[in-house]
Design an enzyme around this catalytic site. Structure first.
Site, PDB file in Angstrom:
ATOM      1  N   ASP A  52       9.309   2.832  -0.305  1.00 51.65           N
ATOM      2  CA  ASP A  52       8.337   3.464   0.635  1.00 51.65           C
ATOM      3  C   ASP A  52       8.582   3.036   1.847  1.00 51.65           C
ATOM      4  O   ASP A  52       8.234   2.145   2.463  1.00 51.65           O
ATOM      5  CB  ASP A  52       6.940   2.961  -0.073  1.00 51.65           C
ATOM      6  CG  ASP A  52       5.781   3.706   0.856  1.00 51.65           C
ATOM      7  OD1 ASP A  52       6.092   4.504   1.821  1.00 51.65           O
ATOM      8  OD2 ASP A  52       4.636   3.582   0.341  1.00 51.65           O
TER       9      ASP A  52
ATOM     10  N   LYS B 285       4.452   9.506   8.625  1.00 50.04           N
ATOM     11  CA  LYS B 285       4.221   8.727   9.877  1.00 50.04           C
ATOM     12  C   LYS B 285       5.030   9.306  10.984  1.00 50.04           C
ATOM     13  O   LYS B 285       4.958  10.442  11.562  1.00 50.04           O
ATOM     14  CB  LYS B 285       4.052   7.342   9.645  1.00 50.04           C
ATOM     15  CG  LYS B 285       2.989   6.827   8.910  1.00 50.04           C
ATOM     16  CD  LYS B 285       2.478   5.490   9.238  1.00 50.04           C
ATOM     17  CE  LYS B 285       1.110   5.334   8.241  1.00 50.04           C
ATOM     18  NZ  LYS B 285       1.241   4.516   7.057  1.00 50.04           N
TER      19      LYS B 285
ATOM     20  N   TYR C  62       0.740  -1.202   0.081  1.00 52.45           N
ATOM     21  CA  TYR C  62       0.013   0.122   0.083  1.00 52.45           C
ATOM     22  C   TYR C  62       0.864   1.293  -0.022  1.00 52.45           C
ATOM     23  O   TYR C  62       1.759   1.431   0.567  1.00 52.45           O
ATOM     24  CB  TYR C  62      -0.890   0.094   1.282  1.00 52.45           C
ATOM     25  CG  TYR C  62      -1.928   1.052   1.160  1.00 52.45           C
ATOM     26  CD1 TYR C  62      -2.787   1.337   0.628  1.00 52.45           C
ATOM     27  CD2 TYR C  62      -1.510   2.085   2.190  1.00 52.45           C
ATOM     28  CE1 TYR C  62      -3.608   2.543   0.522  1.00 52.45           C
ATOM     29  CE2 TYR C  62      -2.550   3.337   2.334  1.00 52.45           C
ATOM     30  CZ  TYR C  62      -3.373   3.494   1.638  1.00 52.45           C
ATOM     31  OH  TYR C  62      -4.527   4.502   1.557  1.00 52.45           O
TER      32      TYR C  62
HETATM   33  C1  LIG Z   1       0.528   4.845   5.673  1.00 57.80           C
HETATM   34  C2  LIG Z   1       1.288   4.600   4.580  1.00 57.80           C
HETATM   35  C3  LIG Z   1       0.983   5.409   3.081  1.00 57.80           C
HETATM   36  C4  LIG Z   1       0.022   6.230   3.139  1.00 57.80           C
HETATM   37  O1  LIG Z   1       0.479   7.408   3.912  1.00 57.80           O
HETATM   38  P1  LIG Z   1      -0.885   8.408   4.505  1.00 57.80           P
HETATM   39  O2  LIG Z   1       0.007   9.513   5.324  1.00 57.80           O
HETATM   40  O3  LIG Z   1      -1.910   7.686   5.057  1.00 57.80           O
HETATM   41  O4  LIG Z   1      -1.539   9.242   3.130  1.00 57.80           O
HETATM   42  C5  LIG Z   1       1.881   4.978   2.400  1.00 57.80           C
HETATM   43  N1  LIG Z   1       2.635   3.904   2.371  1.00 57.80           N
HETATM   44  C6  LIG Z   1       2.892   3.418   3.320  1.00 57.80           C
HETATM   45  C7  LIG Z   1       3.808   2.170   3.328  1.00 57.80           C
HETATM   46  C8  LIG Z   1       2.103   3.235   4.701  1.00 57.80           C
HETATM   47  O5  LIG Z   1       2.289   2.793   5.662  1.00 57.80           O
END
Ligand SMILES: *Cc1c(COP(=O)(O)O)cnc(C)c1O
Length: 422
Positions: free
Chosen positions: A236, A264, A141
């Site tokens: 990511d 995050k 994701y």
């Molecule tokens: C949470 C997450 C996202 C999206 O981040 P948001 O701040 O919710 O837009 C993208 N990539 C990874 C790996 C994530 O865990």
């Protein structure tokens, strides 16, 4: 008002009663508690029930809820700086911190979420390579950007199938789906499309299909394919950055990414994201280069100060990562031993402060296919049981739970006691 009342009224004003779908506990079939406050490892709901929190705002709160230093930094900055939309010294401090402390980050651009970071990194990679196609892996994701909302169909070598309504066919026709940890498949994908691929984006430790680490050989293959075909490799690290270790998931691999995305933890609990990497690529961004990406709130002073307070605290207390590993071990070993006694087959994957308990007969879980075979009924029963006993967990088998500096051995004991009663 109490939990039930608030949630029922929320449903009148917000689709599903929430501002982000997973919060609704849709797959579980119970109402979510309405959270009122948090301190350290503990959160409290509107019925005044307490929980040990293993969600931590989906990862950011590695220092626990309302850490004193983070709150202090926010208060201090708020006295003089809410927003300017002009350069500030706090942005320099944050950017310097990221570039000086992280490997493979020469320059960064701050944004407001993980989604923004990943979609912008992909745009930059497309601008830099002058190519359109990207590879993402099934089960990974990267936020809610159209081009990422694709599931692996059965024909994985064909173009994607939309994972959401409202995503035009055109937005995903350049998204190719890879199979996580499958070297042969990615080689095949590159042999067909290699010269058109701008970038491969991957969660180096996937968290969004449950916690699964990319295998070393697989990662080496990705790097050499990207080198051979002139594509960029994007890590990511929105979830893994400063979580699996201070230097994130990239510390687990020898290969170097070209671009990395963060969010995050770097926002310390406030909305924040960043993407960075090689200077030569980053200099393609406007105002220096032709790739346009902007944000009214990007680099917001309050967010920068919350993020910096968090990151500086982590840096001056690297022993925090030992603590997190210790309680992680305690939890892992305790769960295995209880599960064995009770005859519940589980596999636990844990990488620093993120982990998933998979309910499965498999010996290991290393692919998306393995996760899909997990027993969802047991998961549901487990989740409902745990929340009743004051253990707050992510409401899906396809998520990771998180540990913080503030979790104590006692908190882990509470988890294990509750699990014993399952
Ligand atoms: C949470 C997450 C996202 C999206 O981040 P948001 O701040 O919710 O837009 C993208 N990539 C990874 C790996 C994530 O865990």
């Amino acid at each position: 008002m109490k939990n039930t009342e608030i949630f029922e009224e929320s449903m009148l004003y917000m689709p599903g009663g929430v501002n982000s779908p997973v919060r609704a506990f849709g797959d579980i079939g119970i109402n979510p508690p309405i959270i009122k406050s948090g301190k350290g490892s503990i959160i409290r709901d509107e019925d005044d029930k307490e929980y040990v929190d293993f969600v931590l705002a989906w990862g950011p709160l590695i220092l626990g809820h309302c850490d004193d230093d983070v709150v202090e930094a926010i208060k201090n900055t708020a006295m003089s700086s809410l927003a300017f939309g002009a350069p500030t010294n706090l942005e320099l401090e944050m950017s310097k911190f990221l570039c000086n402390n992280l490997e493979n980050v020469d320059m960064v651009r701050m944004v407001n979420s993980g989604t923004e970071a990943t979609m912008s990194a992909v745009k930059l990679a497309r601008g830099y390579t002058k190519r359109d196609k990207i590879v993402k892996f099934a089960g990974c994701y990267h936020g809610h950007f159209d081009g990422f909302l694709v599931e692996a169909g059965s024909g994985v070598l064909t173009h994607g199938i939309p994972g959401s309504q409202g995503v035009p066919e055109d937005s995903i026709k350049n998204t190719l789906i890879g199979i996580y940890n499958d070297e042969e498949q990615i080689k095949e994908l590159f042999s067909i499309y290699g010269s058109e691929i701008a970038a491969v984006i991957i969660e180096p430790v996937a968290g969004n299909m449950g916690a699964i680490k990319a295998e070393d050989n697989f990662m080496n293959t990705l790097r050499s394919l990207c080198d051979e075909y002139g594509s960029l490799l994007i890590f990511d690290e929105v979830m893994t950055g400063f979580r699996v270790d201070f230097n994130g998931a990239q510390s687990l691999f020898k290969v170097k990414p070209d671009l990395i995305t963060y969010a995050k933890i770097i926002g310390g609990g406030l909305p924040c994201g960043a993407y960075g990497g090689k200077r030569e690529v980053m200099e393609q961004l406007a105002p220096l280069g032709p790739v346009y990406q902007a944000g009214t709130m990007s680099g917001n002073p309050i967010v920068m100060s919350a993020g910096l307070a968090t990151l500086n605290k982590l840096k001056s207390n690297l022993c925090y990562y030992n603590h997190i590993n210790n309680i992680g071990n305690q939890l892992e070993e305790g769960l295995y031993s209880i599960a064995k006694e009770k005859g519940i087959p589980i596999v636990i994957n844990r990488y620093g402060g993120m982990m998933t308990i998979f309910f499965t007969d498999n010996e290991s879980v290393s692919r998306y296919e393995d996760v899909k075979k997990c027993d969802k009924d047991i998961f549901k029963k487990y989740f409902i049981h745990m929340i009743k006993h004051g253990i707050y967990l992510p409401p899906s088998q396809f998520e990771s739970l998180f540990l913080s500096v503030k979790h104590s051995e006692k908190d882990i004991d509470r988890f294990l006691e509750a699990f014993k009663l399952l």
